[in-house]
Design a protein around this motif. Structure first.
Motif, short mmCIF file in Angstrom:
data_model
loop_
_atom_site.label_atom_id
_atom_site.label_comp_id
_atom_site.label_asym_id
_atom_site.label_seq_id
_atom_site.Cartn_x
_atom_site.Cartn_y
_atom_site.Cartn_z
N ALA A 176 -7.56 -1.58 -7.42
CA ALA A 176 -9.00 -1.41 -7.21
C ALA A 176 -9.41 -1.89 -5.82
N LEU A 177 -8.88 -3.02 -5.37
CA LEU A 177 -9.21 -3.52 -4.04
C LEU A 177 -8.73 -2.57 -2.95
N THR A 178 -7.56 -1.99 -3.15
CA THR A 178 -7.00 -1.10 -2.14
C THR A 178 -7.77 0.21 -2.07
N VAL A 179 -8.18 0.73 -3.22
CA VAL A 179 -9.01 1.94 -3.24
C VAL A 179 -10.31 1.69 -2.49
N ALA A 180 -10.93 0.53 -2.73
CA ALA A 180 -12.17 0.19 -2.03
C ALA A 180 -11.94 0.05 -0.53
N LEU A 192 -9.82 6.25 5.61
CA LEU A 192 -8.39 6.28 5.32
C LEU A 192 -8.09 7.05 4.04
N SER A 193 -9.01 7.00 3.11
CA SER A 193 -8.77 7.67 1.83
C SER A 193 -8.71 9.19 1.95
N SER A 194 -9.16 9.72 3.06
CA SER A 194 -9.14 11.18 3.23
C SER A 194 -7.79 11.69 3.71
N PHE A 195 -6.91 10.79 4.14
CA PHE A 195 -5.60 11.21 4.62
C PHE A 195 -4.66 11.45 3.45
N VAL A 198 -2.11 8.71 2.57
CA VAL A 198 -2.69 7.58 1.86
C VAL A 198 -2.90 7.93 0.39
N GLN A 199 -3.36 9.13 0.13
CA GLN A 199 -3.57 9.57 -1.24
C GLN A 199 -2.26 9.58 -2.03
N PHE A 200 -1.18 10.03 -1.39
CA PHE A 200 0.13 10.04 -2.05
C PHE A 200 0.57 8.62 -2.40
N GLN A 201 0.38 7.68 -1.47
CA GLN A 201 0.78 6.30 -1.72
C GLN A 201 -0.03 5.69 -2.87
#
Length: 305
Positions: A176-180, A192-195, A198-201
C-alpha cells in the motif's frame, strides 16, 4: 472448504487497525526501539481494550479467525509486541506465550518483556524459557531453555501460522505504501505509476502478497478443522510467506529508491521489523528442509499442491 474470514472477524480486524493507529501507529515501534522495556506498557492498553486475551484460538473457530485478523492488523503497523506468540500460548502450561524454536542457538523477539514464555520445536518437544541474552535488533534475544516433559505437537501449527498472519499484515502495508509512493512521485513529467515497468513490478509484488493471503486462510482452516496434515500446511505457509516477503520488499525498496532505507520512511521500519518473522525460528532454506522432512514422500494436499 470456506476460506474467507467471517464478517465478525473482518470487523474485529478493522477495529484493531484503527485502535493501533489511535494508540500511536508508526510511533509505537519507534518508541519501543528507543526503550525495549517500554514495549509492554505501550501496547498493553490497546490490546486490553480490544479484548485480545479473551480470544480462544485453540478451541473456538471464531476466536481463531479473530486472532488471525488481529495479528494481521498488528503487522500492518509493525506493532512492537509478540502478539501472535501470546495468542498461541498453550492451555496446559502456566505461561504467557509460546514461541517455536529451532537450531542450536534458539532465539525469539522477546527482548524487553518481563513475561513467562514456553518454547516448542517442530518435533513437539516443549521447554520453558528460563533466561534471555542481550536484546539485539528487532528485540531478538537468545533463549535459555529448560525442557518440559510434555507433548507439544498440537502447539506447533498454531504457533507457526499466527506469526505468518502478522507478516501478511506487514506485506499489506508495504504494498500500500509503495502504490501511494509511485502514484505521487513524478519522473519525466509523469507519475511513476504510469510507467509499464513499474506496473509490472507492482504486479509481481501483489501476486505474491495475495497468494500468501489465500494460503494463510487455508492454513487457518486446516487448524480449525484439525486436519492430519496441519503442520505440513503451516510449514508450507511459512515457506510461501518468506518467499513472498523477499519479492515484496525487493520491489518496494527498488521503487522507493534510496529513501526507502531511511528511518524517515515507514517502509524502512516495516522491512527491518519483518526480519525476525522471516528468519526465526528458521529462515527460507531451513523452512524448505523442514517441510521436505515432514511431508516426505506423502507430499502436500489442498491448495499447496
Amino acid at each position: 472448504m470456506i476460506l474467507d474470514l467471517s464478517d465478525d472477524a473482518l470487523e474485529y480486524g478493522l477495529q484493531a487497525l484503527h485502535a493501533f493507529e489511535n494508540a500511536g501507529g508508526d510511533r509505537l515501534v519507534e518508541q519501543a526501539e528507543a526503550d525495549p522495556t517500554a514495549r509492554h506498557g505501550l501496547v498493553r492498553p490497546v490490546l486490553d481494550g480490544l479484548g485480545a486475551w479473551d480470544l480462544d484460538p485453540r478451541t473456538d473457530a471464531d476466536g481463531l479467525e479473530a486472532a488471525a485478523a488481529l495479528c494481521r492488523s498488528a503487522g500492518y503497523w509493525a506493532l512492537p509486541y509478540p502478539l501472535a506468540e501470546r495468542l498461541a500460548k498453550p492451555a496446559d502450561l502456566d505461561v504467557d506465550g509460546l514461541v517455536v524454536v529451532g537450531g542450536p542457538r534458539p532465539a525469539a523477539a522477546l527482548g524487553g518483556l518481563d513475561l513467562r514464555w514456553a518454547a516448542v520445536d517442530l518435533d513437539g518437544r516443549r521447554a520453558l524459557v528460563t533466561g534471555q541474552g542481550v536484546t539485539g535488533p528487532g528485540f531478538v534475544a537468545e533463549l535459555e531453555l529448560s525442557p518440559v516433559d510434555s507433548d507439544g505437537s498440537r502447539d506447533v501449527a498454531l504457533a507457526l501460522v499466527l506469526p505468518c498472519w502478522t507478516l501478511l499484515g506487514i506485506l499489506d502495508r508495504a504494498v500500500a505504501l509503495t502504490v501511494a509512493h509511485v502514484s505521487l512521485r513524478k519522473q519525466f513529467g509523469q507519475t511513476l505509476s504510469s510507467f509499464q515497468g513499474v506496473q509490472f513490478q507492482l504486479t509481481d509484488a501483489e501476486v505474491e502478497r495475495s497468494g500468501v493471503d489465500v494460503l494463510a486462510k487455508h492454513a487457518l482452516w486446516s487448524i480449525a478443522t484439525d486436519q492430519s496434515h496441519v503442520v505440513d500446511d503451516a510449514l508450507a505457509l511459512r515457506l510461501a510467506a518468506i518467499e513472498a516477503a523477499d519479492v515484496v520488499f525487493r520491489v518496494c525498496h527498488q521503487l522507493h529508491g534510496a529513501v526507502g532505507f531511511c528511518d524517515e520512511t515507514t517502509l524502512s521500519w516495516l522491512s527491518r521489523y519483518s526480519l525476525p518473522l522471516r528468519r526465526l525460528p528458521f529462515g527460507l532454506s531451513s523452512t524448505r528442509d523442514h517441510l521436505t522432512r515432514v511431508a516426505g514422500r506423502r507430499g502436500l494436499t489442498g491448495l499447496f499442491i
